[in-house]
Design a protein around this motif. Structure first.
Motif, PDB file in Angstrom:
ATOM      1  N   THR A   1      27.725  -5.697  -8.853  1.00 16.00           N
ATOM      2  CA  THR A   1      28.863  -5.274  -9.673  1.00 16.00           C
ATOM      3  C   THR A   1      30.182  -5.776  -9.103  1.00 16.00           C
ATOM      4  O   THR A   1      31.034  -6.272  -9.805  1.00 16.00           O
ATOM      5  N   PHE A   2      30.349  -5.603  -7.789  1.00 13.08           N
ATOM      6  CA  PHE A   2      31.633  -5.950  -7.152  1.00 13.08           C
ATOM      7  C   PHE A   2      31.506  -7.238  -6.331  1.00 13.08           C
ATOM      8  O   PHE A   2      32.169  -7.409  -5.308  1.00 13.08           O
ATOM      9  N   GLU A   3      30.639  -8.115  -6.829  1.00 12.46           N
ATOM     10  CA  GLU A   3      30.252  -9.298  -6.051  1.00 12.46           C
ATOM     11  C   GLU A   3      31.419 -10.111  -5.505  1.00 12.46           C
ATOM     12  O   GLU A   3      31.473 -10.397  -4.304  1.00 12.46           O
ATOM     13  N   SER A   4      32.389 -10.458  -6.373  1.00 14.33           N
ATOM     14  CA  SER A   4      33.425 -11.368  -5.843  1.00 14.33           C
ATOM     15  C   SER A   4      34.370 -10.667  -4.881  1.00 14.33           C
ATOM     16  O   SER A   4      34.786 -11.257  -3.884  1.00 14.33           O
ATOM     17  N   SER A   5      34.689  -9.391  -5.143  1.00 17.76           N
ATOM     18  CA  SER A   5      35.524  -8.663  -4.169  1.00 17.76           C
ATOM     19  C   SER A   5      34.812  -8.580  -2.828  1.00 17.76           C
ATOM     20  O   SER A   5      35.421  -8.748  -1.773  1.00 17.76           O
ATOM     21  N   LEU A   6      33.506  -8.300  -2.909  1.00 18.29           N
ATOM     22  CA  LEU A   6      32.751  -8.140  -1.663  1.00 18.29           C
ATOM     23  C   LEU A   6      32.609  -9.447  -0.905  1.00 18.29           C
ATOM     24  O   LEU A   6      32.664  -9.467   0.321  1.00 18.29           O
ATOM     25  N   ARG A   7      32.444 -10.533  -1.645  1.00 16.24           N
ATOM     26  CA  ARG A   7      32.285 -11.834  -0.987  1.00 16.24           C
ATOM     27  C   ARG A   7      33.499 -12.123  -0.092  1.00 16.24           C
ATOM     28  O   ARG A   7      33.354 -12.544   1.051  1.00 16.24           O
ATOM     29  N   ASP A   8      34.686 -11.847  -0.625  1.00 16.68           N
ATOM     30  CA  ASP A   8      35.905 -12.050   0.172  1.00 16.68           C
ATOM     31  C   ASP A   8      35.913 -11.153   1.402  1.00 16.68           C
ATOM     32  O   ASP A   8      36.239 -11.578   2.504  1.00 16.68           O
ATOM     33  N   LEU A   9      35.558  -9.905   1.172  1.00 20.32           N
ATOM     34  CA  LEU A   9      35.568  -8.941   2.285  1.00 20.32           C
ATOM     35  C   LEU A   9      34.577  -9.359   3.365  1.00 20.32           C
ATOM     36  O   LEU A   9      34.891  -9.330   4.559  1.00 20.32           O
ATOM     37  N   LEU A  10      33.377  -9.770   2.944  1.00 21.36           N
ATOM     38  CA  LEU A  10      32.350 -10.157   3.919  1.00 21.36           C
ATOM     39  C   LEU A  10      32.813 -11.360   4.734  1.00 21.36           C
ATOM     40  O   LEU A  10      32.551 -11.431   5.934  1.00 21.36           O
ATOM     41  N   ARG A  11      33.507 -12.280   4.084  1.00 28.02           N
ATOM     42  CA  ARG A  11      34.027 -13.445   4.831  1.00 28.02           C
ATOM     43  C   ARG A  11      35.002 -12.984   5.898  1.00 28.02           C
ATOM     44  O   ARG A  11      35.018 -13.522   6.999  1.00 28.02           O
ATOM     45  N   ARG A  12      35.813 -12.000   5.544  1.00 27.41           N
ATOM     46  CA  ARG A  12      36.779 -11.521   6.537  1.00 27.41           C
ATOM     47  C   ARG A  12      36.099 -10.762   7.667  1.00 27.41           C
ATOM     48  O   ARG A  12      36.471 -10.889   8.825  1.00 27.41           O
ATOM     49  N   VAL A  13      35.095  -9.973   7.324  1.00 21.70           N
ATOM     50  CA  VAL A  13      34.455  -9.139   8.347  1.00 21.70           C
ATOM     51  C   VAL A  13      33.484  -9.949   9.217  1.00 21.70           C
ATOM     52  O   VAL A  13      33.451  -9.798  10.435  1.00 21.70           O
ATOM     53  N   HIS A  14      32.664 -10.782   8.580  1.00 19.97           N
ATOM     54  CA  HIS A  14      31.616 -11.486   9.323  1.00 19.97           C
ATOM     55  C   HIS A  14      31.920 -12.975   9.536  1.00 19.97           C
ATOM     56  O   HIS A  14      31.148 -13.668  10.197  1.00 19.97           O
ATOM     57  N   GLY A  15      33.000 -13.456   8.910  1.00 14.91           N
ATOM     58  CA  GLY A  15      33.302 -14.881   9.012  1.00 14.91           C
ATOM     59  C   GLY A  15      32.389 -15.692   8.108  1.00 14.91           C
ATOM     60  O   GLY A  15      32.347 -16.925   8.184  1.00 14.91           O
ATOM     61  N   ASN A  16      31.633 -15.034   7.242  1.00 13.89           N
ATOM     62  CA  ASN A  16      30.640 -15.721   6.424  1.00 13.89           C
ATOM     63  C   ASN A  16      30.151 -14.748   5.358  1.00 13.89           C
ATOM     64  O   ASN A  16      30.184 -13.547   5.575  1.00 13.89           O
ATOM     65  N   SER A  17      29.698 -15.279   4.215  1.00 16.14           N
ATOM     66  CA  SER A  17      29.165 -14.338   3.233  1.00 16.14           C
ATOM     67  C   SER A  17      27.716 -14.652   2.879  1.00 16.14           C
ATOM     68  O   SER A  17      27.130 -14.019   2.027  1.00 16.14           O
ATOM     69  N   ARG A  18      27.146 -15.662   3.540  1.00 18.95           N
ATOM     70  CA  ARG A  18      25.777 -16.056   3.175  1.00 18.95           C
ATOM     71  C   ARG A  18      24.781 -15.665   4.266  1.00 18.95           C
ATOM     72  O   ARG A  18      24.956 -16.017   5.423  1.00 18.95           O
ATOM     73  N   HIS A  19      23.775 -14.952   3.845  1.00 21.89           N
ATOM     74  CA  HIS A  19      22.716 -14.549   4.770  1.00 21.89           C
ATOM     75  C   HIS A  19      21.842 -15.756   5.092  1.00 21.89           C
ATOM     76  O   HIS A  19      21.350 -16.421   4.176  1.00 21.89           O
ATOM     77  N   ILE A  20      21.688 -16.042   6.400  1.00 19.95           N
ATOM     78  CA  ILE A  20      20.808 -17.169   6.728  1.00 19.95           C
ATOM     79  C   ILE A  20      19.639 -16.721   7.606  1.00 19.95           C
ATOM     80  O   ILE A  20      18.914 -17.534   8.141  1.00 19.95           O
TER      81      ILE A  20
END
Lengths: 356, 161
Positions: B94-113
């Motif tokens: 639901t909040f995918e794009s807001s979260l993507r930005d937040l995850l980049r800020r928190v983890h430096g990345n938004s993609r699970h590898i």
């Protein structure tokens, strides 16, 4: 009253001081955060949902092959002192035990076996954790990885193609992995190098906390070092990185101890023997006092200034001299001043027994 | 302080590198840091987990076109800002794009590898009643005063029962 002897190892195998660098690293803990599909996350779930989650995983636990003789403890049905007891033994988090600002949740439970546990209805539906003695990251992860694979075949986890394993708090998303090492760094504290080391940790994506995790204070020079990010790196990378940094911290600690002995030998020796003397003869000890003196004695044992005292005994003293443990031994809840007296007696008796 | 690499720019980043058992510290200018793959803006803005709540308060506006509410658990972005916890797995969509930005800020990345998960087939799982799930959603919809949604769910529930 909760009977801990019913647990496969009394829930205390992680204290046995068997791992690598056991005098400096007390324990290694690895946890994976997992959620089930089809339910709201625990903080938003209703009582009924959490109870159904518990029923669903309970059936799955019963058929697990990677955990033998597990015991399910309904944390929500325990008296407050028993919940504290489990927390003091590092078997459940503060949140699961209802020791934060929030009361214990309906459906809060923990499935325990030797060195492994699964918290149910913590902030995430499932928190799988392995707790090993000493610096044993690979072994602890091996255990938890097998358990995770098996359990994930029995219940459907919430997983997202881009974000990985989904968690209630975005700081855990991705791998859901938090690896932490409980480490004793008195040398770095005494040489005042600790500030630099801790600041360095944060620069390289790691973080530190007190002995009881998030929000807990550092007492007795015990620190928990763990990874801060969980997303964008593989499980292996996160663990390798932590291992390398912790190895480096251990080397710095050993170096600091050599410097202390070389430059301030008799002062240190005096300080540590005084700590031992206090523990050996005091009639009342607060928790902070006991932790600080135990830190001194632990350092003295590491420096081989005091002999005939095992690291296992020192580990046991750390855990069993806490409030709920003392109350458990005495068979009743203790006030703070009663606990101080009971603590001093327990420490005295344990050290006397070891000296014989 | 001057950059350790180009000996020209002003050093703004202190980089701690770990190689084998050795550690070295480098002071780098913004350009050299970027060339070594260190994202300077990211490093500067990267919050401590402790400041996480503050970060989502200050830096998480709703992305355009995103629904106001999660259709599964009825949580809103305001709920997330207040608690720091998402309501359910569907909130991530639901909040995918807001979260993507937040995850980049928190983890430096938004993609699970890391490890990828393959859920067991429904036939391999013990049966979980979908009526029970619908009843939970119905209760939550009523609590959130989402009466239209509640009526939909009630109809579905009637269909099953």
């Amino acid at each position: 009253m909760l009977d801990l002897s019913l647990l496969p190892d009394g829930g205390a195998s992680w204290l046995d001081a068997s791992g690598e660098h056991a005098d400096i690293v007390i324990s290694t803990r690895i946890r994976l955060a997992r959620n089930l599909e089809g339910y709201a996350f625990t903080p938003r779930a209703r009582d009924g949902e959490r109870l159904r989650i518990l029923t669903q995983v309970r059936e799955a636990f019963a058929s697990l092959r990677s955990i033998e003789d597990g015991v399910l403890v309904r944390v929500d049905e325990l008296a407050p002192e028993d919940r504290l007891l489990l927390h003091e033994r590092h078997l459940v988090s503060k949140e699961l035990a209802g020791l934060n600002d929030q009361p214990v949740r309906t459906g809060a439970a923990v499935y325990l076996s030797r060195g492994v546990g699964i918290m149910v209805n913590e902030e995430d539906h499932l928190r799988l954790q392995a707790l090993h003695s000493g610096f044993h990251v690979a072994d602890a992860f091996g255990v938890i990885e097998r358990l995770d694979a098996e359990l994930g075949n029995k219940v459907p986890y919430a997983f997202h193609n881009e974000f990985g394993y989904l968690t209630a708090c975005p700081t855990n998303v991705g791998t859901g992995l938090r690896a932490s090492v409980l480490i004793h760094l008195p040398g770095l504290v005494l040489t005042k190098e600790i500030g630099k080391v801790l600041a360095g940790l944060q620069q390289v994506g790691l973080t530190y906390r007190g002995m009881y995790g998030e929000g807990s204070e550092v007492v007795g020079n015990f620190f928990q070092i763990s990874n801060q990010t969980t997303l964008g790196r593989s499980e292996g990378e996160l663990l390798d990185y932590l291992v390398r940094v912790v190895r480096h911290v251990i080397e710095r600690e050993e170096e600091a101890r050599r410097v202390l002995l070389r430059d301030a030998g008799y002062i240190i020796e005096d300080k540590l023997w005084r700590a031992f003397g206090t523990l050996r003869y005091a009639r009342s000890l607060s928790f902070e006092e006991a932790m600080n003196y135990l830190s001194g004695v632990r350092l003295a044992v590491g420096l081989k200034l005091i002999s005939g005292l095992s690291v296992y005994t020192l580990n046991k003293l750390l855990i069993f001299s806490q409030l709920a443990h003392l109350g458990h031994t005495e068979g009743r809840a203790l006030t703070e001043s009663e606990a101080n007296v009971a603590r001093a007696r327990y420490v005295r008796d344990t050290l006397a027994a070891e000296a014989e | 302080m001057i950059c350790d690499l180009c000996k020209d720019g002003e050093a703004v980043i202190q980089l701690t590198e770990i190689e084998g058992s050795g550690v070295r510290q480098l002071h780098l200018c913004e350009k050299c840091a970027a060339e070594r793959g260190v994202e300077t803006t990211l490093t500067a803005a990267k919050p401590q987990i402790n400041n996480f709540l503050q970060t989502i308060h200050e830096q998480m506006p709703a992305a355009k076109g995103e629904p106001a509410q999660c259709s599964f658990c009825q949580a809103t972005l305001a709920d997330f800002r207040a608690t720091g916890r998402l309501g359910c797995a569907h909130c991530y969509d639901t909040f995918e794009s807001s979260l993507r930005d937040l995850l980049r800020r928190v983890h430096g990345n938004s993609r699970h590898i890391g490890r990828r998960y393959v859920a067991p087939l429904p036939t391999e799982l013990p049966h979980v009643s979908s009526a029970t799930e619908l009843r939970d959603r119905l209760k939550r919809a009523i609590d959130a005063e989402q009466f239209e949604l509640a009526a939909d769910i009630r109809d579905k529930l009637r269909g099953i029962e």
